[in-house]
Scaffold this motif. Structure first.
Motif, PDB file in Angstrom:
ATOM      1  N   CYS A 108      34.557  19.505  43.906  1.00  0.00           N
ATOM      2  CA  CYS A 108      34.904  18.162  43.450  1.00  0.00           C
ATOM      3  C   CYS A 108      36.118  17.735  44.281  1.00  0.00           C
ATOM      4  O   CYS A 108      37.222  18.263  44.111  1.00  0.00           O
ATOM      5  N   LEU A 109      35.886  16.793  45.197  1.00  0.00           N
ATOM      6  CA  LEU A 109      36.899  16.453  46.196  1.00  0.00           C
ATOM      7  C   LEU A 109      37.515  15.083  45.943  1.00  0.00           C
ATOM      8  O   LEU A 109      36.836  14.157  45.496  1.00  0.00           O
ATOM      9  N   THR A 110      38.791  14.996  46.257  1.00  0.00           N
ATOM     10  CA  THR A 110      39.502  13.721  46.223  1.00  0.00           C
ATOM     11  C   THR A 110      40.180  13.519  47.579  1.00  0.00           C
ATOM     12  O   THR A 110      40.191  14.412  48.444  1.00  0.00           O
TER      13      THR A 110
ATOM     14  N   THR B 208      34.836  11.650  54.658  1.00  0.00           N
ATOM     15  CA  THR B 208      35.060  10.196  54.757  1.00  0.00           C
ATOM     16  C   THR B 208      34.771   9.509  53.426  1.00  0.00           C
ATOM     17  O   THR B 208      35.354   8.456  53.129  1.00  0.00           O
ATOM     18  N   LEU B 209      33.891  10.086  52.629  1.00  0.00           N
ATOM     19  CA  LEU B 209      33.524   9.467  51.347  1.00  0.00           C
ATOM     20  C   LEU B 209      34.670   9.493  50.343  1.00  0.00           C
ATOM     21  O   LEU B 209      34.679   8.704  49.391  1.00  0.00           O
ATOM     22  N   THR B 210      35.636  10.388  50.528  1.00  0.00           N
ATOM     23  CA  THR B 210      36.774  10.432  49.599  1.00  0.00           C
ATOM     24  C   THR B 210      37.634   9.179  49.714  1.00  0.00           C
ATOM     25  O   THR B 210      38.449   8.902  48.829  1.00  0.00           O
ATOM     26  N   LYS B 211      37.484   8.425  50.796  1.00  0.00           N
ATOM     27  CA  LYS B 211      38.205   7.151  50.942  1.00  0.00           C
ATOM     28  C   LYS B 211      37.510   6.025  50.183  1.00  0.00           C
ATOM     29  O   LYS B 211      38.126   5.001  49.867  1.00  0.00           O
ATOM     30  N   LYS B 212      36.233   6.240  49.890  1.00  0.00           N
ATOM     31  CA  LYS B 212      35.419   5.205  49.237  1.00  0.00           C
ATOM     32  C   LYS B 212      35.289   5.437  47.739  1.00  0.00           C
ATOM     33  O   LYS B 212      35.166   4.486  46.962  1.00  0.00           O
ATOM     34  N   TYR B 213      35.311   6.692  47.331  1.00  0.00           N
ATOM     35  CA  TYR B 213      35.067   7.042  45.928  1.00  0.00           C
ATOM     36  C   TYR B 213      36.302   7.711  45.323  1.00  0.00           C
ATOM     37  O   TYR B 213      37.092   8.357  46.037  1.00  0.00           O
ATOM     38  N   ALA B 214      36.408   7.595  44.005  1.00  0.00           N
ATOM     39  CA  ALA B 214      37.504   8.268  43.305  1.00  0.00           C
ATOM     40  C   ALA B 214      37.330   9.781  43.365  1.00  0.00           C
ATOM     41  O   ALA B 214      38.298  10.528  43.533  1.00  0.00           O
ATOM     42  N   LYS B 215      36.085  10.241  43.226  1.00  0.00           N
ATOM     43  CA  LYS B 215      35.764  11.670  43.312  1.00  0.00           C
ATOM     44  C   LYS B 215      34.446  11.831  44.057  1.00  0.00           C
ATOM     45  O   LYS B 215      33.547  10.998  43.927  1.00  0.00           O
TER      46      LYS B 215
ATOM     47  N   GLY C 189      28.942  10.521  44.866  1.00  0.00           N
ATOM     48  CA  GLY C 189      30.203   9.773  44.868  1.00  0.00           C
ATOM     49  C   GLY C 189      30.377   9.031  43.555  1.00  0.00           C
ATOM     50  O   GLY C 189      29.465   8.322  43.114  1.00  0.00           O
ATOM     51  N   GLU C 190      31.536   9.212  42.934  1.00  0.00           N
ATOM     52  CA  GLU C 190      31.835   8.544  41.662  1.00  0.00           C
ATOM     53  C   GLU C 190      32.875   7.453  41.907  1.00  0.00           C
ATOM     54  O   GLU C 190      33.973   7.727  42.411  1.00  0.00           O
ATOM     55  N   THR C 191      32.542   6.218  41.522  1.00  0.00           N
ATOM     56  CA  THR C 191      33.476   5.109  41.697  1.00  0.00           C
ATOM     57  C   THR C 191      34.514   5.120  40.582  1.00  0.00           C
ATOM     58  O   THR C 191      34.389   5.852  39.594  1.00  0.00           O
ATOM     59  N   SER C 192      35.511   4.282  40.727  1.00  0.00           N
ATOM     60  CA  SER C 192      36.564   4.188  39.695  1.00  0.00           C
ATOM     61  C   SER C 192      36.023   3.605  38.394  1.00  0.00           C
ATOM     62  O   SER C 192      36.648   3.736  37.341  1.00  0.00           O
ATOM     63  N   THR C 193      34.841   2.988  38.451  1.00  0.00           N
ATOM     64  CA  THR C 193      34.209   2.425  37.236  1.00  0.00           C
ATOM     65  C   THR C 193      33.062   3.298  36.738  1.00  0.00           C
ATOM     66  O   THR C 193      32.205   2.840  35.998  1.00  0.00           O
ATOM     67  N   GLN C 194      33.047   4.561  37.150  1.00  0.00           N
ATOM     68  CA  GLN C 194      32.053   5.545  36.710  1.00  0.00           C
ATOM     69  C   GLN C 194      30.608   5.162  37.057  1.00  0.00           C
ATOM     70  O   GLN C 194      29.676   5.360  36.278  1.00  0.00           O
ATOM     71  N   LEU C 195      30.442   4.608  38.239  1.00  0.00           N
ATOM     72  CA  LEU C 195      29.110   4.438  38.817  1.00  0.00           C
ATOM     73  C   LEU C 195      28.933   5.504  39.896  1.00  0.00           C
ATOM     74  O   LEU C 195      29.916   5.980  40.486  1.00  0.00           O
ATOM     75  N   PHE C 196      27.660   5.872  40.160  1.00  0.00           N
ATOM     76  CA  PHE C 196      27.414   7.020  41.032  1.00  0.00           C
ATOM     77  C   PHE C 196      26.401   6.678  42.128  1.00  0.00           C
ATOM     78  O   PHE C 196      25.409   5.994  41.884  1.00  0.00           O
TER      79      PHE C 196
END
Length: 297
Positions: free
Chosen positions: A100-102, A190-197, A238-245
């Protein structure tokens, strides 16, 4: 004449008497309507009572007695500071590795680099099933990370844990480990810049192939029976800050692949990986929050 009549009368009397006796007996044995109603009511009440009765308890569970001297094996799950791993003792490879990466996990730090790390035996694995550096010596294969070292830059200790050989599989070097596999690992970061987790599951596969109308599973072994996977999978959520995946799933053959090959070529349905690996992945991911699957990169 009398000699004839009297025997006839006697026979008729006996016959009529027998019939009457038989009829009388049948009347005695035949149940009345009241008897039938009473009998059926008894059956009904007995059945109703039986339903209320608790089942007879079975014999006590004997698993403790049966397995008194230990189970042959358990799922070899290992938890580390920044990843979780299941180890396959038979193949001397990981089964799967979860991360689980940030952004903080992968943030570059010139003080924490892989040059300070060394591949080492996982001492938590039984010596019979350990993978060692000697297994790879002269094999022609790279020691390929499942949880990539560059994903874990929080500290030297965290990065060093990725160099445990339980987190490593034999990989073709040029064109795979140092080629497209490295590109896939960079893409994850690179996805850690786009997603919260960013959740990542990675592992080896041993896929069948056709030969002369028959199906085989064939793989090389090196050293102490360390299996060389035919393919590798990686599933990224990828999990967004609004809990979409958003989900993407890849299978890539363990072979030299031309540099110009795009990662999108290796996108596959998740259930293809699940069936091949014999595991279920991201079962608890809320389906109503799954925004996309294998969208263009």
């Amino acid at each position: 004449m009398k000699r004839i009549i009297w025997p006839l009368i006697s026979c008729v009397s006996l016959g009529v008497g027998g019939l009457l006796g038989s009829y009388h007996q049948r009347r005695i044995e035949r149940p009345s309507c009241d008897d039938i109603v009473q009998s059926r009511w008894s059956i009904f009440t007995h059945a109703a009572t039986a339903k209320k009765q608790l089942p007879t308890p079975g014999p006590p569970n004997r698993s403790g007695e049966i397995m008194k001297f230990g189970f042959p094996g358990y799922d070899e799950v290992r938890t580390h500071d920044n990843y979780v791993l299941s180890y396959d003792c038979r193949m001397r490879n990981p089964k799967w590795v979860f991360e689980c990466l940030t952004r903080e996990d992968v943030k570059y730090n010139d003080a924490i680099t892989r040059t300070n790390c060394q591949f080492e035996i996982d001492q938590l694995v039984h010596p019979f099933f350990q993978s060692t550096n000697e297994d790879y010596r002269g094999s022609g294969y790279d020691r390929g990370h499942m949880a990539a070292a560059a994903n874990h830059r929080r500290s030297d200790g965290v990065m060093q844990q990725t160099f445990l050989l339980s987190n490593v599989s034999p990989q073709i070097g040029e064109g795979f480990n140092r080629g497209i596999w490295n590109e896939l690992e960079k893409y994850v970061r690179t996805l850690t810049k786009k997603y919260a987790k960013v959740y990542v599951c990675t592992g080896p596969l041993y896929l069948p192939y056709k030969e002369q109308q028959r199906t085989f599973v064939k793989y090389e072994v090196i050293g102490n029976s360390v299996a060389v996977p035919t393919h590798f999978f990686k599933i990224i959520v990828g999990e967004t800050s609004t809990q979409l995946f958003d989900l993407r799933a890849f299978i890539i053959p363990n072979s030299a692949i031309p540099d110009e090959t795009h990662l999108e070529r290796f996108l596959v349905p998740v259930d293809v990986i699940e069936r091949a690996a014999g595991i279920l992945l991201f079962e608890r991911l809320p389906k109503n929050a799954l925004r996309s699957v294998n969208a263009p990169l």
